[in-house]
Design a protein around this motif. Structure first.
Motif, PDB file in Angstrom:
ATOM      1  N   LEU A   1      -7.475   3.690  -6.126  1.00 25.52           N
ATOM      2  CA  LEU A   1      -6.944   2.320  -6.151  1.00 25.52           C
ATOM      3  C   LEU A   1      -5.680   2.226  -5.298  1.00 25.52           C
ATOM      4  O   LEU A   1      -5.499   1.267  -4.553  1.00 25.52           O
ATOM      5  CB  LEU A   1      -6.652   1.888  -7.591  1.00 25.52           C
ATOM      6  CG  LEU A   1      -7.877   1.642  -8.474  1.00 25.52           C
ATOM      7  CD1 LEU A   1      -7.457   1.516  -9.934  1.00 25.52           C
ATOM      8  CD2 LEU A   1      -8.635   0.408  -8.012  1.00 25.52           C
TER       9      LEU A   1
ATOM     10  N   HIS B   1       0.839  -1.190   0.000  1.00 27.63           N
ATOM     11  CA  HIS B   1       0.000   0.000   0.000  1.00 27.63           C
ATOM     12  C   HIS B   1       0.879   1.248   0.000  1.00 27.63           C
ATOM     13  O   HIS B   1       1.781   1.379   0.818  1.00 27.63           O
ATOM     14  CB  HIS B   1      -0.888  -0.020   1.238  1.00 27.63           C
ATOM     15  CG  HIS B   1      -1.659   1.237   1.446  1.00 27.63           C
ATOM     16  ND1 HIS B   1      -2.690   1.602   0.622  1.00 27.63           N
ATOM     17  CD2 HIS B   1      -1.529   2.209   2.365  1.00 27.63           C
ATOM     18  CE1 HIS B   1      -3.170   2.748   1.044  1.00 27.63           C
ATOM     19  NE2 HIS B   1      -2.483   3.143   2.094  1.00 27.63           N
TER      20      HIS B   1
ATOM     21  N   GLU C   1      -3.614  -2.633 -10.285  1.00 27.42           N
ATOM     22  CA  GLU C   1      -4.648  -1.960 -11.061  1.00 27.42           C
ATOM     23  C   GLU C   1      -4.314  -0.483 -11.241  1.00 27.42           C
ATOM     24  O   GLU C   1      -4.499   0.080 -12.325  1.00 27.42           O
ATOM     25  CB  GLU C   1      -6.006  -2.089 -10.372  1.00 27.42           C
ATOM     26  CG  GLU C   1      -6.583  -3.485 -10.388  1.00 27.42           C
ATOM     27  CD  GLU C   1      -7.887  -3.551  -9.596  1.00 27.42           C
ATOM     28  OE1 GLU C   1      -8.827  -2.808  -9.955  1.00 27.42           O
ATOM     29  OE2 GLU C   1      -7.930  -4.322  -8.620  1.00 27.42           O
TER      30      GLU C   1
ATOM     31  N   LYS D   1      -4.656  -1.415  -4.115  1.00 21.22           N
ATOM     32  CA  LYS D   1      -4.755  -2.137  -5.388  1.00 21.22           C
ATOM     33  C   LYS D   1      -3.706  -1.589  -6.352  1.00 21.22           C
ATOM     34  O   LYS D   1      -4.019  -0.965  -7.371  1.00 21.22           O
ATOM     35  CB  LYS D   1      -6.166  -2.009  -5.945  1.00 21.22           C
ATOM     36  CG  LYS D   1      -7.196  -2.651  -5.031  1.00 21.22           C
ATOM     37  CD  LYS D   1      -8.587  -2.517  -5.582  1.00 21.22           C
ATOM     38  CE  LYS D   1      -9.559  -3.205  -4.612  1.00 21.22           C
ATOM     39  NZ  LYS D   1     -10.935  -3.094  -5.072  1.00 21.22           N
ATOM     40  N   ASP D   2      -2.462  -1.847  -6.007  1.00 20.97           N
ATOM     41  CA  ASP D   2      -1.335  -1.254  -6.727  1.00 20.97           C
ATOM     42  C   ASP D   2      -1.248  -1.675  -8.186  1.00 20.97           C
ATOM     43  O   ASP D   2      -0.947  -0.855  -9.051  1.00 20.97           O
ATOM     44  CB  ASP D   2      -0.021  -1.591  -6.022  1.00 20.97           C
ATOM     45  CG  ASP D   2       0.064  -0.997  -4.637  1.00 20.97           C
ATOM     46  OD1 ASP D   2      -0.825  -0.200  -4.267  1.00 20.97           O
ATOM     47  OD2 ASP D   2       1.028  -1.324  -3.920  1.00 20.97           O
TER      48      ASP D   2
END
Length: 190
Positions: free
Chosen positions: A48, A2, A56, A53-54
């Motif tokens: 994201l 994250h 994406e 949601k790295d």
């Protein structure tokens, strides 16, 4: 992994608007819709990232750069993501490009300088950190990182003054205290 969302300000130059020689003319409805859509997709990428949601986010940021290769804010977001994912070379390329496109953006200059400094290039980092210090008056990260670059370049007096300025602004800054101590120990002939 994250990526921390440290900077929630609106980036200034997401979309390069071509100069058609009619600088005073209003954008067309189509141009407005394109810019709004681009900004919406950029915000989606930021969301994201904030949601962890790295992969994406990276895909979306790369798509945005294909459309607008001179969008400094997108280069910065991608470089920051890659930096936190440990992809140093790619991160450096993207961050340096962002700084070239937005030389007056203190956050971009600070983050570019910090990345270069973390990867052993104090000489390349120093100008970015110096400018970020000027643009982000009172930013402790910019000050302490600039102090570190100066110290590594052997400019002890300037590094000491920079760390002292950081300590004046934030007396509890551990980075400023450690940096100042490193300068003083190094310059102590005993």
């Amino acid at each position: 992994m994250h990526v921390p969302a440290r900077d929630r300000r609106e980036p200034g130059n997401l979309v390069a608007v071509p100069d058609d020689g009619q600088a005073d003319s209003e954008p067309t409805e189509e141009e407005k819709q394109y810019v709004e859509g681009f900004v919406r997709r950029f915000r989606r990428a930021q969301s994201l990232l904030g949601g962890g949601k790295d992969a994406e986010a990276e895909t979306l940021l790369r798509e945005l750069l294909e459309e607008e290769p001179e969008a400094a804010a997108v280069h910065h977001a991608l470089g920051t993501l890659l930096r936190f994912r440990g992809r140093a070379r790619e991160a450096g390329e993207s961050l340096v490009r962002a700084a070239e496109l937005a030389p007056e953006d203190g956050v971009i200059r600070r983050d570019t300088g910090m990345h270069l400094l973390e990867h052993g290039d104090a000489a390349a980092a120093e100008p970015h950190l110096r400018v970020s210090r000027e643009l982000l008056e009172g930013d402790i990260e910019a000050l302490t990182s600039h102090g570190a670059a100066l110290r590594l370049l052997g400019r002890q007096g300037a590094a000491v003054a920079t760390y002292r300025e950081a300590m004046r602004l934030l007396p509890e800054s551990v980075d400023a205290r450690v940096g100042l101590a490193a300068c003083l120990v190094r310059s102590d002939p005993a």
